[in-house]
Each structure stands twice: as C-alpha cells, then as structure tokens.
Design an enzyme around this catalytic site. Structure first.
Site, short mmCIF file in Angstrom:
data_model
loop_
_atom_site.label_atom_id
_atom_site.label_comp_id
_atom_site.label_asym_id
_atom_site.label_seq_id
_atom_site.Cartn_x
_atom_site.Cartn_y
_atom_site.Cartn_z
N SER A 31 49.23 55.55 24.19
CA SER A 31 48.95 54.25 24.81
C SER A 31 49.58 53.14 23.98
O SER A 31 50.03 53.38 22.85
CB SER A 31 47.43 54.03 24.87
OG SER A 31 46.93 53.87 23.55
N ASP A 74 51.30 56.20 28.19
CA ASP A 74 50.11 56.06 29.04
C ASP A 74 49.88 54.57 29.34
O ASP A 74 49.88 53.74 28.42
CB ASP A 74 48.92 56.63 28.24
CG ASP A 74 47.67 56.80 29.08
OD1 ASP A 74 47.78 56.95 30.30
OD2 ASP A 74 46.56 56.80 28.48
N HIS A 75 49.72 54.23 30.60
CA HIS A 75 49.42 52.85 31.01
C HIS A 75 50.42 51.81 30.49
O HIS A 75 50.01 50.80 29.89
CB HIS A 75 48.00 52.44 30.60
CG HIS A 75 46.94 53.21 31.32
ND1 HIS A 75 46.60 52.95 32.62
CD2 HIS A 75 46.16 54.24 30.92
CE1 HIS A 75 45.65 53.81 33.00
NE2 HIS A 75 45.38 54.60 32.00
N ASP A 108 51.99 51.01 34.91
CA ASP A 108 50.71 50.78 35.57
C ASP A 108 50.71 49.40 36.20
O ASP A 108 50.33 48.41 35.58
CB ASP A 108 49.57 50.92 34.56
CG ASP A 108 48.21 50.75 35.22
OD1 ASP A 108 48.17 50.42 36.42
OD2 ASP A 108 47.20 50.94 34.53
N GLY A 125 41.07 59.10 33.73
CA GLY A 125 39.61 58.99 33.54
C GLY A 125 38.89 60.29 33.79
O GLY A 125 37.82 60.31 34.40
N SER A 132 37.66 62.69 31.61
CA SER A 132 36.84 63.35 30.58
C SER A 132 35.50 63.77 31.17
O SER A 132 34.96 63.10 32.05
CB SER A 132 36.61 62.40 29.39
OG SER A 132 37.74 62.40 28.54
N ASP A 168 41.08 61.59 27.22
CA ASP A 168 41.08 60.92 25.93
C ASP A 168 39.67 60.85 25.35
O ASP A 168 39.43 61.29 24.23
CB ASP A 168 41.66 59.50 26.09
CG ASP A 168 41.81 58.80 24.75
OD1 ASP A 168 41.60 59.45 23.70
OD2 ASP A 168 42.11 57.59 24.72
N SER A 169 38.72 60.34 26.13
CA SER A 169 37.36 60.16 25.60
C SER A 169 36.78 61.46 25.04
O SER A 169 36.10 61.44 24.01
CB SER A 169 36.43 59.61 26.69
OG SER A 169 36.89 58.35 27.12
P1 13P Z 1 39.06 59.30 29.79
O1 13P Z 1 38.53 58.03 29.21
O2 13P Z 1 38.18 59.83 30.87
O3 13P Z 1 39.33 60.34 28.75
O4 13P Z 1 40.47 58.98 30.49
C1 13P Z 1 41.65 58.95 29.75
C2 13P Z 1 42.81 58.40 30.54
O5 13P Z 1 42.78 58.25 31.73
C3 13P Z 1 44.00 58.04 29.77
O6 13P Z 1 44.96 57.43 30.57
O1 G3H Z 2 43.26 55.15 29.51
C1 G3H Z 2 43.19 54.77 28.36
C2 G3H Z 2 43.22 55.72 27.22
O2 G3H Z 2 41.95 56.25 26.96
C3 G3H Z 2 43.82 55.07 26.02
O3 G3H Z 2 42.92 54.24 25.38
O4 G3H Z 2 44.23 52.15 25.22
O5 G3H Z 2 42.21 52.52 23.76
O6 G3H Z 2 44.31 53.81 23.36
P1 G3H Z 2 43.46 53.08 24.36
ZN ZN Z 3 44.16 56.25 32.17
#
Ligand code: 13P
Ligand code: G3H
Ligand code: ZN
Length: 311
Positions: free
Chosen positions: A50, A82-83, A104, A214, A216, A258-259
C-alpha cells in the site's frame, strides 16, 4: 524465476475454481512468513504494497525483500500496488519493478473513474504491467480513505461492462459487503455477502477475474491471544471462511488479506512480551509473529483459497 504478472495466475484460478491470496507486506518478517508458507505448499501468491507500506518501509526495501523471497522460494510471485490513489503512484510502482497495480478510482464519479483508470492502463500495458480497477465502495479505513458504513455502496452490475470495455483493465474489484479492517460487522449482526451481485457481474463479464478486498476472517484464536496478553480488541468480526471459499470457487480470482496478518503478527509479539517481560531481543518476539503469519497463510491456502499445488 522473475516476478510475474497476475495474468496466468488468474487464467488458471478462474478455470480451476480457486483464488490467489493477495497479502499485504510491510517488513521482512511478513514477507518471509507469507512466502515460506506459499513455497512449502507450492502455491502462487500476490504480495501487495500500500501507499502506507511504501511510506513505512521504503519502495526499494520492499522490492528487494520480495526479490529475496523470489530467490528463496520456487513459486510464481506477483508484486502489486494496493489501492493506488492516482496516476503518479501507479507510474512510480510500474517504473519501480511492480508487475501489477491497482488504480482505485472508486470514490470518483463513474466517468472520472473510467478516465483515470484508462490512463493508468495505457501506461501500465505499454510496460507489460497489469491493472486492477474498482467499482463500488467498501466501508472501512484505508490509508487515505475513510469510508463510513453509510457511504459504502455495492457495485452496480449494469456498470461493469462499460467500465471494463472503456478502461481495458485486467481485473475488477467489486463491493459485495466486505469491508476493510478488523471490525466488519456489528456484534449480533449476521455476516452477509451479496453473492447475487457477484453472480450478475460474472454473467456480464464472462471469464473475467474479479477481486475481493476486505476479506480477512478475523481469526478469533488470535483475537483471544491478543486480549489475554494485554491487548484491547473488542468486537472484532470478519468474513466467515465458508463465504470466502464460495467466492473463491466463482469468478473471484484474487482475495485480499491484511488485517488477519496484523492480528497474527500482533498476537505472537504480545504473547512473547507478556510472558517474558525481560525479553528485549527483537528476534525473540518477531520470530513468533513470523511463525504465526506463516501458519495463517498456510491455513488460507489450504482451507480458503484452494491454491495449494497450483504453482
Ligand atoms: P482486510 O482489512 O480485510 O484484511 O482487507 C485487506 C485489503 O482489502 C487490502 O486491500
Ligand atoms: O486495504 C488496505 C490495506 O489493509 C492496507 O492498509 O493502507 O494501512 O497499509 P494500509
Ligand atoms: Zn483493499
């Protein structure tokens, strides 16, 4: 083996009814835990970074860590942004060795999202890099975006064909009720995903890879360890694993996690420090966090994603 794009991974995952895990990386122990699990289970994997991870660990360090993991494990690895919030961060990652980026544009208007995504696709494809776009908004907190439950919105299936046609994206993230972070549902609320939207999207986009953010599951085992070792984490609730398995069997080819990694790592570190107040060698607690990450990823590959022996 060099880093790969997600193209072949997704083709095989779509045809085989499984999904590739996309795990967020921020440091060496997380990279090692994920890739050791994937290596031992012969599973392809996506390591994603990210904007916050780049700020924390530095772009070059992260690329080099992933290259080291590649040298140590004989599996296909894609390195993904990511994003990505704008063209510049996507360009910087494309120029800096990533094989996949997400733009994104989900919080922009449909028209602006198309324009921004198309611009990134044009540049990425000219460099052999693939692009993930997003339609619909997930609730939860990411680095720069904080989307409240009220502002979250499901993907409109009637928009997806035009979006994919006009942008040329290689995969599409959709919103069907997942959300970012460890608090996805309120206590007492029944976790639900809109599989009807997923079905409708995949009918309109045959053979096209769909991405679930999202995702997790918020393992209650790790939540309990954190709580029992001085942590405060009330009412953390995730997506049930059977729902993710159902998604993985369908058009969903990439599942973002991620979570769960954060919880696994934190549980290990907390446990060591709580039980050994005199400990001060970082290796002592980081190795337990890393072992938890490895066990978690192995569990996901075998029981949720279905990507074991698909390398
Ligand atoms: P979680 O917070 O559910 O792990 O999602 C991670 C995610 O979507 C990273 O882009
Ligand atoms: O979707 C987001 C991911 O969990 C990344 O989180 O932006 O805090 O690194 P972060
Ligand atoms: Zn995400």
């Amino acid at each position: 083996m060099a880093l790969v794009t997600t193209k072949e991974m997704f083709n095989k995952a779509y045809a085989g009814g499984y999904a590739i895990g996309a795990f967020n990386v921020n440091n060496m122990e997380i990279v090692q835990g994920i890739t050791e699990a994937a290596g031992e289970l012969n599973s392809p994997i996506i390591l994603q970074v990210s904007a916050g991870a780049r700020k924390y660990a530095n772009h070059t360090y992260l690329v080099k860590l992933v290259e080291a993991a590649l040298a140590e494990n004989n599996i296909p690895i894609a390195l993904h942004l990511d994003h990505g919030a704008d063209f510049d961060i996507c360009k910087s990652c494309i120029d800096g060795g990533f094989t996949s980026v997400m733009i994104d544009g989900s919080h922009h208007s449909f028209k602006d999202n198309i324009e921004l995504t198309r611009r990134v696709v044009e540049y990425a494809h000219s460099k052999g890099v693939v692009v993930e776009g997003e339609l619909g908004q997930l609730a939860g907190i990411e680095d720069d975006v904080n989307v409240s439950d009220e502002n979250a919105s499901y993907t409109h299936p009637d928009e997806v064909e035009e979006f994919v046609d006009k942008t040329g994206v290689d995969s599409l993230a959709i919103a069907i009720g997942t959300s970012h972070g460890a608090f996805k549902f309120k206590p007492g609320q029944k976790p639900q995903l809109r599989f009807d939207i997923l079905d409708e999207v995949s009918k309109r986009l045959p053979n096209f890879p769909i991405v679930l953010h999202g995702a997790s599951s918020v393992s209650q085992e790790y939540v309990k360890i954190i709580q029992e070792h001085g942590g405060q984490l009330a009412d953390a609730i995730g997506i049930p694993e059977d729902m993710l398995r159902q998604a993985a069997r369908s058009a969903v080819c990439k599942i973002n996690i991620d979570s769960d990694l954060r919880l696994a790592m934190t549980a290990g570190i907390r446990q060591v420090l709580f039980e050994n107040p005199a400990a001060f060698d970082p290796r002592e607690y980081l190795k337990v966090g890393r072992a938890n990450v490895k066990a978690l990823v192995a569990h996901k590959i075998k029981n949720v994603l279905g990507s074991e022996n698909k390398a």
